[in-house]
Scaffold this motif. Sequence first.
Motif, PDB file in Angstrom:
ATOM      1  N   ARG A  13       0.797  -1.222  -0.080  1.00 51.76           N
ATOM      2  CA  ARG A  13      -0.133  -0.250   0.201  1.00 51.76           C
ATOM      3  C   ARG A  13       0.671   1.056   0.193  1.00 51.76           C
ATOM      4  NH1 ARG A  13      -5.067   1.652   0.779  1.00 51.76           N
ATOM      5  NH2 ARG A  13      -5.915  -0.231   1.038  1.00 51.76           N
ATOM      6  N   GLU A  14       2.032   1.190   0.922  1.00 50.25           N
ATOM      7  CA  GLU A  14       2.680   2.408   0.740  1.00 50.25           C
ATOM      8  C   GLU A  14       3.287   2.893  -0.448  1.00 50.25           C
ATOM      9  OE1 GLU A  14       6.304   4.507   3.728  1.00 50.25           O
ATOM     10  OE2 GLU A  14       5.756   2.410   3.849  1.00 50.25           O
ATOM     11  N   ASP A  17       0.708   3.872  -2.940  1.00 50.22           N
ATOM     12  CA  ASP A  17       0.276   5.317  -2.667  1.00 50.22           C
ATOM     13  C   ASP A  17       1.207   6.544  -3.073  1.00 50.22           C
ATOM     14  OD1 ASP A  17      -2.168   4.406  -1.552  1.00 50.22           O
ATOM     15  OD2 ASP A  17      -1.540   4.810   0.549  1.00 50.22           O
ATOM     16  N   GLU A  18       2.589   6.083  -2.902  1.00 50.44           N
ATOM     17  CA  GLU A  18       3.533   6.768  -3.182  1.00 50.44           C
ATOM     18  C   GLU A  18       3.533   6.934  -4.781  1.00 50.44           C
ATOM     19  OE1 GLU A  18       7.648   7.372  -4.929  1.00 50.44           O
ATOM     20  OE2 GLU A  18       6.552   5.382  -4.657  1.00 50.44           O
ATOM     21  N   ARG A  38      -6.294  -0.281  -8.051  1.00 50.13           N
ATOM     22  CA  ARG A  38      -5.162  -1.346  -7.541  1.00 50.13           C
ATOM     23  C   ARG A  38      -5.598  -2.545  -7.708  1.00 50.13           C
ATOM     24  NH1 ARG A  38      -3.540  -0.165  -1.484  1.00 50.13           N
ATOM     25  NH2 ARG A  38      -2.240  -1.714  -2.054  1.00 50.13           N
TER      26      ARG A  38
END
Length: 244
Positions: A13-14, A17-18, A38
């Motif tokens: 996820r990180e 998102d980035e 996603r």
Amino acid sequence: MKPFLVLQLRPEREAADEEFAAFLERGQLREAQVRRIRLDEAPMPALSLDDYAGIIVGGGPGCVSDAPEDKDPLEARIEADILSLMPEVLARDMPFMGCCYGMGILGHTLGGTVAKGRYGEPIGGVDCTLTEHGATDPILADLPRDFRALVGHKEAVEDLPQGATHLVASGPCPFQMIRAGRNVYATQFHPEAKGENFANRIRIYRDRGYFDPADAEALTAACLAERVSVPERILSNFTRRFGG
């Protein structure tokens, strides 16, 4: 104006998102101008490509050249989902920008050799050069002939697939950017990424086989020292050309 479809292949996820934030900023897009999917969260939904101005596909830790029995089940499903879309993309000559993993996806779909034997690149900056065709391509024509980009990949396209046009080269990896038809693009480098993006990805992917974890600090410092500004113009030229 139709939105762009942003398909993300990263299960983390990180990192996803980035990457998405970088696509918006470097592509000069607002969230209202995109539909984000996603593929790690659910299988590819039913889509009508008529609804979109173009498609942007992000990177990910998977490799199309891995043997089926070696693929993580989630990554295998994500890969199959994006590959299932490619025949229609090519048949329509749908505006498409595949980034890093997207090069493997496009090269594989076109029947090219995608493998780990010759042109994988360690994480860091690389000198890229426009080919003769690249210098006249509509989304590259205003770029300098030579520029720096950020890379980091295990596999690469090893020969120019039939029907593809070679746009950007580098010494370590000949096929840094190709085009199929008039509108289907893929880059081996990351057009959305600056040094701070790679610093985050080094932290997230330090145990995924891209580098010796003991080298993480030095790689982070090297990426943060890179002054990369040209590749993002490719992304913004793409969205401006096809976004209307």
